[in-house]
Design an enzyme around this catalytic site. Structure first.
Site, mmCIF file in Angstrom:
data_model
loop_
_atom_site.group_PDB
_atom_site.id
_atom_site.type_symbol
_atom_site.label_atom_id
_atom_site.label_comp_id
_atom_site.label_asym_id
_atom_site.label_seq_id
_atom_site.Cartn_x
_atom_site.Cartn_y
_atom_site.Cartn_z
ATOM 1 N N GLU A 64 -21.648 33.422 1.073
ATOM 2 C CA GLU A 64 -22.788 34.097 1.711
ATOM 3 C C GLU A 64 -23.764 34.572 0.653
ATOM 4 O OE1 GLU A 64 -21.348 36.284 5.846
ATOM 5 O OE2 GLU A 64 -21.854 37.478 4.110
ATOM 6 N N LEU A 65 -23.217 35.177 -0.390
ATOM 7 C CA LEU A 65 -24.055 35.708 -1.456
ATOM 8 C C LEU A 65 -24.840 34.597 -2.140
ATOM 9 C CD1 LEU A 65 -24.667 38.440 -2.837
ATOM 10 C CD2 LEU A 65 -22.962 37.825 -4.558
#
Length: 1301
Positions: A88-89
């Protein structure tokens, strides 16, 4: 004026915020509060709805990140344990670089440098996640972590209040979204409260098309609220528009002279509206239906501000079907009828701000600060009062006074009190001018000048002959926010009243030519100079504001249409009427003249139109001679007419409903004509001290109230009631009030003095009242009975139950010896100064009793404490009962059952009982009896000079220190103790006070946890020493779990103090008492099947201490079991069908849930005192892990040498520990932690008690431990110790590690 139109042309983001987080750490704590705050501020955040996560990033999630304007990354300890979060990051960093997405990092409970450099616990977890990953993946993750951690963000450790941090982050998001409102909106005090209320009405979660109204009077801030909402919301929609009056006026200029109902006018308005909404100036439409065709698939936000024409709404937002799913149309108007006519049911009424908010609004305008500077508070408050809290008035008056000195303020205040600022008047006048009907305007002027604050029915009655259509007129004024109806009363804002009065003043330069006269000087001129004309309809004179007034003898003859005359004030002696004054207009419908100076009404007065006659505190001796035509008269009020000697013949007042003759002390009798007043509802004759008789044979069908208090010369009970009881089907006699009657033969000649329909009866201070008549038992509708100070009353009827009786007063009945038993539904029972000797056991049947007062009952000898079984009891007063010697329980239904009931009904609202007992002045009572039953909660105040000896911990000061803390079982709902405070009162006066008890729980390392308990108010008026005894409880919720689980708190310090200092009240001592054997009430209510903890073959009563890993305890002898497939027999799953509830689960878990658990038993050898916890780590086939911390155990021993401590552990398999069931865990690692200490004790033969003096760390050696399977047999029926040891084949010594599969 704000710009006439606004639209959104920037990129349409689907979400304002995408939160990236580790659900394990923050979903139920920080994240839930953060999302709630975003929603409150109308910020749209992506919600993952706990979607199932895998290693690769879901396409839906990837798209959500891309469509979010801001990403909020919440770094927590376990964030790096999830490859999902790290991926996600990566996507967030990519969108930051490619799409200019903004990122806000939040470091929750960890050091930002640990994220930036991947060090500390965060780094260890990250390294573990990187196992079996490619070098490229690891490099990308590291770069992303470093990149985001370098962004200025929020570090939770630096905030002492998480709520403030969340609010600051949400405001930061608002700023980054470029939705910071304009200065005018930002400076609008209370705007966030309005936005929050509107948010709930708009219901953004729904995909329906919704129309919402904002409704309120002019100047209250509707447009400001709408502008703020539009600024916050427009980015959520594909198209948005703010349509105001400038937009409408501009487009109407093309068809000047046409009205909005014209088809071409509507078509042109729609074309202009669509052109702006769709940002296309070349749009052409040829029919009205084109709006639906062009917008039905478009999510639109439309504000229509200051709507004053239904045709505009029909043209721009005729039907919800015109717009796409999720569209919102907000209509702002002063006229509620427009909203109702359009079918808009969701309406936000903008109300006036509170006094404090109004002061802040004014100060923002006048001083550019939130509060007045020194010396201006009183002046500012008066200006706020003059503005009536209306935001427009506050802002205008504030700007007018800004920069002026105090002297200027004082000079300007008189003008502010009596006149209206022109800017305010212009704004408010628009609402009045918008009334389309002359009748509505006339009603508005009547209310503004005379009737604000009057009952709706009263206004309708007074105006019913004016042909004003008053019913619909009042409704129209309400819809247009010009008046409010509350509690059947018409209210008009003070500035609107002043505006209405200005309209009337503008009717003529001559006061006598105006409709209404309200200004004292104008009235003075008209009455003295006889300049009134037929145009005058009403006069309201407040005499306080005038000098001496001499009324012209013909002053009222020119005002032939005068309908309303009110004169009142404390200086009525300054008003003089000439001796030959003989005329009042026959048109009068309301005549209210306080302090009327003449002995009789004018001889030529014809009151045939009079509806209400109020002549209080005047010189009247009689009203008029003869029989007057009074067909319209509804009410006569002659209160305080002390010279009044007779009442005229009222035979023609057939519609009279109320006759009030209170304090007419010269009145001797009532006219016989009163018997014909069949519509009379209320007859009030309080303290008519010379009244001797009431006419007989009265037939009153509509009677509701009859008050004869203080009519001390009335010779017998009025026969009027006999006739009342003859027609009960038409009668509702609510109130009969008779006090101070001196008749010797009260019931003589009266067969049935009470009607069964009576609801309130007062027979106080009647010396001749010895007993109540037999008909008393028929009063089944009686709710309120007051028979106080009847000094000869000896008995009450027995064997009856007045089912409706709630309030009973028998105070001062000094011969009444028996506890009243006439109703079991009484809520308030007042028996002070009576001769009652006992409170019987059957008082427990008074199930609704809330308040019992038996103070100063000098014959009271015994009280049954069964009274404490009453769930609703709040106060029981027994002060100054000098003969009281017994207070104990009677044999009756189970006290414990009742106490259990009480606990569950009082918790969790408050952790102490609401029962307050007052035994001050009861010097013969052994109050120790009160506390023998420990299952009952109470609050007691007693007389006393020392803290009683049964309080095991006591001191002569205000504090107690180093008090050993009892053990807390996880099954306990709360920890309870009884506290005592000793006070000395030096002066004789009424004292009320609140006690605050501060508890500090301290562990062996000096760590502490504070808890404050504030008791409800105590009160007393006695001198000398007082003991206040009460229960304090600490809930077994999150806070107390922390207390018992994590820091091993073992003693407490306690401080007693008063919340407010009282120099006449001195705290001199204190004490506490824990329930016997260390048991709180929570233990007594636990499941009886809880297994004991066993060590050395003996059973201990000590329970579990509760929850999770100890973080500050001393550890010694740590050992672990490591998995080894060779030792598979040593930990096995228990037979699920044979698992019993042993207290290892929360109380509300179902049996099925309890069975979904794995059980294991462990034992160890040790010495002295130990705290044990054993956190198993379950490992999956793919390397996944799941940690579970067992319940902490507590053991005591005084013996040397070896000991075996045997414990049970339960691991739940329900939803919260789903990984254990879902990820195929197949082995477990177990770590045992032990914390020990040694206590030094002093035994006393004198007190037969043991006192702990201190403690030190013990050299405690753990020599070995193991785990084994448990089942029904060895779980309940333990065999000999050696057999049990033999079954634990996996025992390994010398700190070696053991693997069990």
């Amino acid at each position: 004026m704000a710009s006439s139109y606004s639209s959104s042309s920037s990129r349409n983001w689907s979400y304002d915020v995408f939160p990236s987080f580790s659900g394990e750490d923050v979903r139920k704590t920080f994240l839930s509060h953060f999302m709630k705050e975003l929603n409150r501020k109308l910020i749209t955040a992506f919600k993952d709805n706990e979607i199932e996560r895998s290693r690769s990033l879901d396409p839906e999630l990837r798209q959500a990140i891309k469509d979010s304007r801001i990403a909020v990354v919440i770094f927590s300890t376990n964030y790096a344990s999830s490859s999902w979060c790290l991926n996600e990051l990566l996507e967030i960093v990519r969108c930051k670089e490619e799409c200019a997405q903004m990122v806000i990092p939040v470091f929750y409970g960890l050091d930002p440098s640990h994220v930036r450099k991947q060090t500390g616990d965060f780094g260890k977890i990250f390294d573990k996640t990187c196992q079996n990953k490619t070098e490229d993946e690891i490099i990308l993750w590291r770069e992303a972590l470093t990149d985001v951690a370098n962004i200025l963000g929020y570090h939770s450790v630096t905030w002492d209040n998480e709520a403030r941090m969340i609010d600051e982050i949400a405001n930061d998001v608002l700023g980054k979204l470029n939705v910071s409102p304009s200065y005018e909106v930002e400076d609008f005090v209370g705007i966030e409260d309005h936005i929050r209320a509107m948010s709930s009405l708009l219901e953004f979660e729904s995909e329906e098309v919704r129309m919402v109204g904002i409704w309120g009077p002019s100047g209250i801030g509707k447009t400001t609220i709408a502008r703020a909402l539009f600024s916050r919301l427009s980015r959520r929609f594909q198209s948005s528009a703010f349509v105001d009056k400038v937009f409408i006026s501009k487009n109407m200029d093309v068809y000047r002279g046409a009205n909005l109902g014209d088809y071409n006018m509507k078509l042109h308005l729609q074309r202009a509206f669509l052109a702006e909404l769709l940002d296309n100036r070349d749009i052409k439409i040829d029919h009205i239906g084109a709006v639906e065709k062009m917008l039905r698939h478009r999510k639109a936000l439309i504000f229509i501000d200051d709507l004053d024409d239904q045709d505009v709404l029909d043209a721009l937002a005729g039907r919800t079907q015109w717009f796409g799913s999720g569209s919102r149309i907000i209509v702002v108007t002063k006229d509620k009828h427009f909203l109702r006519a359009h079918g808009i049911d969701h309406i936000y009424e903008v109300c006036l701000p509170s006094k404090d908010l109004a002061l802040e609004i004014f100060c923002r305008s006048a001083f550019r600060r939130n509060s007045p500077p020194d010396g201006f508070m009183e002046l500012a408050s008066e200006v706020v009062f003059c503005a009536g809290n209306l935001p427009l008035g506050l802002d205008v008056l504030g700007s007018n006074l800004r920069g002026r000195d105090k002297e200027d303020w004082l000079d300007m205040l008189p003008r502010l009190r009596t006149s209206l600022d022109r800017k305010i008047e212009r704004t408010l006048r628009a609402s009045y001018d918008g009334l389309n009907n002359k009748k509505d305007k006339a009603i508005f002027r009547h209310v503004a000048c005379l009737f604000s604050g009057r009952k709706v029915d009263h206004i309708k009655l007074l105006l019913e002959d004016r042909n004003l259509d008053v019913n619909i007129g009042l409704k129209n004024l309400v819809d247009k926010s010009l008046i409010h109806e509350r509690f059947n009363t018409v209210e008009m804002h003070s500035l609107l009243q002043e505006m209405g009065k200005e309209i009337v003043r503008a009717q003529s330069d001559e006061p006598g030519e105006r409709e209404f006269l309200m200004d004292s000087k104008d009235i003075w001129d008209v009455l003295e100079d006889n300049t009134g004309t037929k145009r005058v309809l009403g006069i309201e004179l407040i005499m306080d504001e005038t000098d001496e007034l001499h009324v012209h003898e013909n002053a009222f003859k020119g005002m032939c249409n005068l309908r309303f005359l009110e004169i009142f004030g404390c200086n009525v002696v300054r008003l003089h009427l000439p001796k030959n004054f003989d005329y009042l207009p026959p048109s009068l419908r309301l005549l209210s003249w306080h302090g009327y100076p003449m002995r009789c009404m004018p001889s030529k007065f014809q009151p045939e139109n009079l509806i209400k006659l109020v002549m209080r505190a005047g010189n009247l001796e009689k009203l008029w001679e003869g029989v007057a035509s009074l067909t319209c008269l509804k009410e006569i009020d002659l209160t305080l007419s002390v010279n009044l000697k007779e009442i005229p013949d009222l035979s023609k007042a057939m519609n009279l409903e109320r006759l009030c003759l209170d304090f007419c002390s010269s009145l001797l009798e009532l006219p016989s004509s009163i018997r014909n007043l069949k519509k009379l509802r209320d007859l009030e004759m309080n303290f008519c001290t010379n009244l001797e008789t009431i006419p007989t044979g009265i037939y009153l069908n509509s009677f509701e109230g009859f008050v004869l208090s203080g009519c001390s010369r009335l010779r017998r009970f009025p026969e009027i009631l006999t006739n009342i009881s003859e027609s009960p089907s038409y009668l509702t006699l609510d109130v009969l009030n008779m006090t101070n009657l001196r008749s010797e033969n009260l019931w003589e000649g009266v067969q049935q003095p009470f009607t069964t329909l009576m609801t309130r009866l007062q027979l106080s201070e009647i010396p001749s009242l010895v007993e109540l008549p037999s008909s008393f038992q028929n009063l089944n509708k009686l709710k309120w009975l007051d028979i106080r100070n009847c000094i000869n009353l000896e008995t009450l009827p027995t064997g009856i139950n007045l089912q409706s009786l709630e309030y009973l007063v028998l105070s001062g009945c000094s011969r009444l010896r028996s506890f009243p038993n006439i109703s079991r539904n009484i809520q308030y029972l007042k028996l002070s100064f009576s001769a009652i000797e006992e409170v019987p056991w059957w008082v427990e049947k008074f199930s609704a009793l809330k308040d019992l007062n038996m103070a100063n009952c000098t014959n009271l000898r015994r009280i049954s404490l069964n009274i404490l079984k009453l769930k609703h009891l709040k106060v029981a007063l027994f002060s100054n009962c000098g003969a009281l010697t017994e207070a104990n329980w009677d044999d009756s239904p189970s006290i414990l059952a009742i106490a259990t009931d009480t606990i569950h009904s009082s918790l969790p609202d408050r952790y102490v009982s609401i029962a307050h007992l007052d035994f001050t002045g009861c010097f013969n009572l052994d109050h120790k009896d009160l506390f023998q039953q420990q299952t009952v909660f109470m609050r007691v105040i007693l007389s006393g000079e020392v803290v009683p000896s049964y309080f095991t911990h006591r001191n002569n000061g205000t504090s107690l220190t180093n008090i050993p803390l009892p053990h807390i079982s996880p099954s306990q709902p709360f920890l309870r103790l009884k506290a005592c405070a000793l006070f000395d009162i030096a002066t004789f006066s009424f004292h009320s006070f609140n006690i605050q008890v501060c508890f500090r729980f301290i562990d062996i390392s000096g760590n502490h946890f504070d808890y404050v308990d504030v008791q409800p108010e105590f009160s007393t008026s006695r001198l000398g020493g007082h003991l206040v005894i009460f229960d304090s409880c600490f809930p077994s919720n999150k806070d107390i779990t922390l207390l018992s689980d994590q820091l091993n708190y073992d003693h407490i310090d306690i401080q007693f103090r008063l919340i407010e200092e009282d120099y006449e009240l001195q705290l001199k001592g204190c004490g506490i008492l824990f329930p016997e054997n260390g048991q709180s009430m929570g233990n007594q209510l636990c499941n009886p099947n809880i297994l004991p903890l066993v060590f050395g073959g003996n059973t201990s009563n000590n329970g579990y201490l509760g929850g999770h890993e100890t973080v500050h305890s001393q550890e010694s002898g740590d050992s672990a079991l490591e998995s080894n497939p060779d030792n598979i027999s040593h930990v096995l799953a228990a037979d699920e069908d044979n698992v019993v509830n042993d207290g290892c689960h929360v109380a509300d878990q179902s049996v099925e849930t309890l069975r979904k658990s794995k059980r294991m038993r462990s034992f160890s050898g040790s010495g002295l005192r130990g705290f044990f916890y054993s956190p198993p780590r379950y490992g999956g086939r793919l390397g996944d892990i799941f940690d579970y911390f067992s319940q902490q155990q507590n053991f005591w021993t005084e013996k040397k040498d070896g000991h075996l401590f045997i414990m049970d552990y339960c691991i739940p398999l329900h939803k919260e520990s789903a990984p254990l069931a879902q990820l195929n865990y197949d082995h477990v690692d177990i770590q045992l932690h032990v914390s020990t200490r040694m206590d030094f004790a002093l035994s006393s033969k004198i007190f037969d008690k043991q006192y702990v003096l201190g403690h030190s760390e013990s050299k405690f050696k753990l020599k070995g431990w193991g785990v084994c399977e448990t089942n029904e047999d060895n779980m309940v029926n333990h065999g000999p110790k050696q057999d049990y040891e033999d079954s634990c084949e996996g025992t390994e010594k010398n700190r070696k590690r053991m693997r069990i599969t």
